[in-house]
Design an enzyme around this catalytic site. Sequence first.
Site, PDB file in Angstrom:
ATOM      1  N   HIS A 118      39.150  35.232  36.337  1.00 22.61           N
ATOM      2  CA  HIS A 118      40.083  35.286  35.215  1.00 22.61           C
ATOM      3  C   HIS A 118      41.530  35.471  35.675  1.00 22.61           C
ATOM      4  CE1 HIS A 118      39.532  39.752  35.577  1.00 22.61           C
ATOM      5  NE2 HIS A 118      40.767  39.771  35.138  1.00 22.61           N
ATOM      6  N   ASP A 148      32.766  35.926  37.371  1.00 20.08           N
ATOM      7  CA  ASP A 148      34.182  36.296  37.404  1.00 20.08           C
ATOM      8  C   ASP A 148      34.702  36.434  38.833  1.00 20.08           C
ATOM      9  OD1 ASP A 148      36.653  36.793  36.225  1.00 20.08           O
ATOM     10  OD2 ASP A 148      36.357  38.968  36.212  1.00 20.08           O
ATOM     11  N   SER A 229      42.944  43.563  38.653  1.00 19.53           N
ATOM     12  CA  SER A 229      41.780  42.699  38.786  1.00 19.53           C
ATOM     13  C   SER A 229      41.764  41.992  40.134  1.00 19.53           C
ATOM     14  CB  SER A 229      41.779  41.650  37.678  1.00 19.53           C
ATOM     15  OG  SER A 229      41.611  42.241  36.422  1.00 19.53           O
TER      16      SER A 229
END
Length: 384
Positions: A118, A148, A229
């Site tokens: 993402h 992911d 992230s």
Amino acid sequence: MENSKGKQFLSTLTAGVIGSMLTLGVVANTDLLTAKTQGATATETATGNYEVQPTSVKSAASLSDMVEQASGAIVGVVNYQKMGNRFAQDSQSIEAGAGSGVIYQIDGDEALIVTNNHVIEGADNVEVVLNDGEKTTAEIIGKDALSDLAVLKIDAKYAKAVLEFGDSDSLRAGDQVIAIGNPLGLDFSGTVTQGIVSAVNRSIDVKTSAGVWEMNVIQTDAAINPGNSGGALLNTDGKVVGINSLKIAENGVEGLGFAIPSNELIPLLEEMVEHGQVERAYIGIGLADLADVPAMYIQNLPESVEGGVLVTSVDPSSAAGKAGLRQQDVITAINGTEIKNSVELRKFLYSKLSVGDKAKFTIYRGNAKQSVELTLTSTSAREG
């Protein structure tokens, strides 16, 4: 008329693709023992003949050394996307988001970086910002929306350090963990925070651009912020035991961050490097949980059916299309295993079946129970 409304509902339902807004968490460790000087000598207690050794500053320094060394392998990852007409000559790319990444391998003149999918999803260009502020363009060589994860490649001359993967299966609740990342963007790059493993082997449902997926994660009480992230969750030996990926962001909720375990991501990274994607079985249908479908659209379904998945669309050239699956069919089982929702369907499809396998689907077409057999084909991360 009802059939027309049903198709309109299904068309609307199929068109809705929900991307994930995932973030990452960070954790660091501190030595709580008060240290005395390095030169202090051992003393004997008044009540026994054993020695009491004062704690030296070496323990705290070694943790700082580990963090300093590991930080060289943590990078910033910037997602650039073109605005306006993509065919216009004057179209410009702007920063659409930023996250973190970990240099985990150097192979000849190339260095590989793991990050979250993402973080780079939809990017026209990806820029990597090194620990010392140097910047370079990265190539996306593999990505997978459901897990992911994504793999980037840069010139090895920019890789000043590499982090090894540790054994995530050895983690226990209460283990101290350290993480380094870029919370809230590159202005806070290299931030180190601390926490513990709150739980291992958590299963949580995550909305991704490829559909809802049940992800196995490490839970940590680390502070979580957007921009982290793709950063590394480290054990006290400085090895990567997880890639920080998401958090629960609700009012009144604190300390619920999650990381993808290293033992699960390693084989996925290897497959992405080799094939550019994670090969998964594909049937070629759009899905909707039966529980989310208004009753008027499934009014002919027998009351004995308590769960299942509604087929909202069918790719005519896919295995499902060739086998005769139709829009508005309700799938209730695969190979005799009950399927209650789309998460269970994907989990069974991707975990129990492989490309080339035959699968028998139990379906209801109106109130009639039928079986449809098909041979699974391959795709990277398409729905169904």
